[in-house]
Motif scaffolding. Structure first.
Motif, short mmCIF file in Angstrom:
data_model
loop_
_atom_site.label_atom_id
_atom_site.label_comp_id
_atom_site.label_asym_id
_atom_site.label_seq_id
_atom_site.Cartn_x
_atom_site.Cartn_y
_atom_site.Cartn_z
N TRP A 156 0.83 -1.20 0.00
CA TRP A 156 0.00 0.00 0.00
C TRP A 156 0.87 1.25 0.00
N GLN A 157 2.05 1.16 0.63
CA GLN A 157 2.95 2.31 0.62
C GLN A 157 3.39 2.65 -0.80
N ASP A 158 3.77 1.63 -1.57
CA ASP A 158 4.21 1.85 -2.95
C ASP A 158 3.10 2.46 -3.81
N GLN A 159 1.91 1.89 -3.68
CA GLN A 159 0.79 2.36 -4.50
C GLN A 159 0.37 3.78 -4.13
N PHE A 160 0.26 4.01 -2.82
CA PHE A 160 -0.15 5.32 -2.33
C PHE A 160 0.88 6.38 -2.73
N SER A 161 2.17 6.06 -2.56
CA SER A 161 3.23 7.00 -2.89
C SER A 161 3.22 7.34 -4.38
N PHE A 162 3.02 6.34 -5.22
CA PHE A 162 2.99 6.55 -6.67
C PHE A 162 1.86 7.50 -7.06
N LEU A 163 0.67 7.24 -6.53
CA LEU A 163 -0.48 8.07 -6.88
C LEU A 163 -0.35 9.48 -6.30
N ALA A 164 0.14 9.57 -5.07
CA ALA A 164 0.34 10.90 -4.47
C ALA A 164 1.34 11.71 -5.28
N GLY A 165 2.41 11.07 -5.72
CA GLY A 165 3.41 11.75 -6.53
C GLY A 165 2.85 12.23 -7.85
N ALA A 166 1.97 11.44 -8.44
CA ALA A 166 1.39 11.81 -9.73
C ALA A 166 0.56 13.08 -9.64
N PHE A 167 -0.01 13.35 -8.46
CA PHE A 167 -0.84 14.53 -8.27
C PHE A 167 -0.14 15.63 -7.47
N GLY A 168 1.16 15.46 -7.25
CA GLY A 168 1.90 16.47 -6.51
C GLY A 168 1.48 16.59 -5.06
N LYS A 169 1.08 15.45 -4.45
CA LYS A 169 0.59 15.48 -3.09
C LYS A 169 1.45 14.62 -2.17
N GLY A 170 2.76 14.70 -2.39
CA GLY A 170 3.67 13.92 -1.57
C GLY A 170 3.60 14.26 -0.10
N ASP A 171 3.35 15.54 0.22
CA ASP A 171 3.26 15.94 1.63
C ASP A 171 2.08 15.26 2.32
#
Length: 338
Positions: free
Chosen positions: A171-186
């Motif tokens: 879930w960390q990998d998937q969540f991180s990938f999607l957050a990065g795609a939308f510029g929501k890493g924070d």
């Protein structure tokens, strides 16, 4: 049974073009550069799509999508956590009625999320096209990943299509990938910090059982599947101090399907390899079984975990859990072993 309408890439492109027929040209809504009326070219560019590198190529991802189609029920929760509206998704299983998860039902109601038809033959491309999405998200683990890879070109002809690749299994990998795609890493980091704090609390509060543990999932027809120990759910237990048995690594099994997290077993094979002191049981896509039901089968009843009352039930959603489900699983583990 609904017949899924499937199209080639060319046919989908034609349909997409027809769906846009009659729309005003760029000059009616903005200047010659294509910028919206009243917005400078530089501002429009800053608010425009972002190029995201994926296993399937570069995807231009809109940063404020309004019509998002998610072609894997297990991925929808991440979008709600990231405050990305979900227009439509698919049910948990093929030929099933869609039902909101208990973890994001309120968000789905607010978004008006609907369910698209989904069959073993593939996604209903006509139904997706009708929604006129500005972004399609798919991939993840299991059958939806396989179908999204098969239909990737056709889906990309409808809208930019962002697939969560097969190497992103946690879930960390998937969540991180999607957050990065939308510029929501924070926002992702805030969620991870909350999870890690809770994980530490649970690790300090529990006493794992002695000996090895293993994991089984059963489908509605009773077919058993072992869980690969270094992917997904078993790794959560390993992180909490449980001794996870290398059933897959030592057994010479083949991974079932494209998901990479399960391997099929015969009932006879269950009796031979699921001999660990503790056995965790979960349904697949639904609460398909229980420890008490399995006790009626002499093969299961003879297993050491059943003999010693160390067979434990886990909720079906724990197998391919997203962030919210992973957090809820920690509560379940604390309740069992705290």
């Amino acid at each position: 049974m609904k017949t899924t309408v499937r199209y080639t890439r060319t046919a989908v492109a034609v349909l997409a073009a027809l769906s846009l027929a009659g729309c005003g040209g760029a000059g009616e809504a903005g200047d010659a550069s294509g910028s919206p009326a009243g917005v400078s070219s530089s501002t429009a560019q800053a608010a425009g799509p972002v190029s995201v590198e994926t296993d399937y190529g570069t995807v231009e991802v809109p940063q404020d999508p309004q019509t998002v189609v998610v072609l894997n029920y297990a991925l929808a929760g991440y979008l709600y956590d990231l405050d990305i509206p979900v227009t439509a998704t698919i049910p948990e299983d093929t030929e099933a009625e869609g039902e909101h998860s208990e973890f994001w039902a309120e968000e789905a109601e607010d978004d008006g999320t609907v369910y698209l038809p989904w069959s073993a033959d593939g996604f209903d491309l006509e139904a997706i096209l009708t929604l006129e999405p500005d972004l399609i998200i798919g991939g993840g683990i299991g059958f939806p990943l396989f179908q999204a890879e098969e239909a990737y070109e056709d889906l990309s002809a409808i809208a930019p299509t962002l697939l969560v690749g097969r190497e992103l299994t946690s879930w960390q990998d998937q969540f991180s990938f999607l957050a990065g795609a939308f510029g929501k890493g924070d926002l992702y980091e805030e969620h991870v910090q909350a999870y890690e704090e809770r994980e530490t609390e649970v690790r300090e509060a529990i006493t794992p059982p002695e000996g090895e543990v293993a994991f089984l999932s059963l489908t509605a027809d009773g077919t058993p599947y072992g869980l690969v120990e270094d992917v997904g759910l078993p790794t959560t237990f390993a992180d909490l101090g449980f001794e996870v048995a290398p059933v897959f690594a030592d057994g010479g099994f083949e991974v079932y399907g494209p998901g990479g997290d399960m391997f099929e077993l015969s009932t006879e094979k269950v009796g031979q390899v699921m001999t660990q002191e503790t056995l965790f049981i979960a349904g697949f896509n639904a609460e398909t079984t229980s420890v008490e039901d399995l006790r009626e089968n002499p093969v299961y009843a003879a297993l050491p975990a059943f003999q010693d009352n160390q067979a434990q039930e886990l909720p079906y959603w724990s197998i391919r859990g997203d962030y919210d489900e992973a957090l809820a699983l920690l509560d379940q583990i604390e309740e069992l072993y705290g």
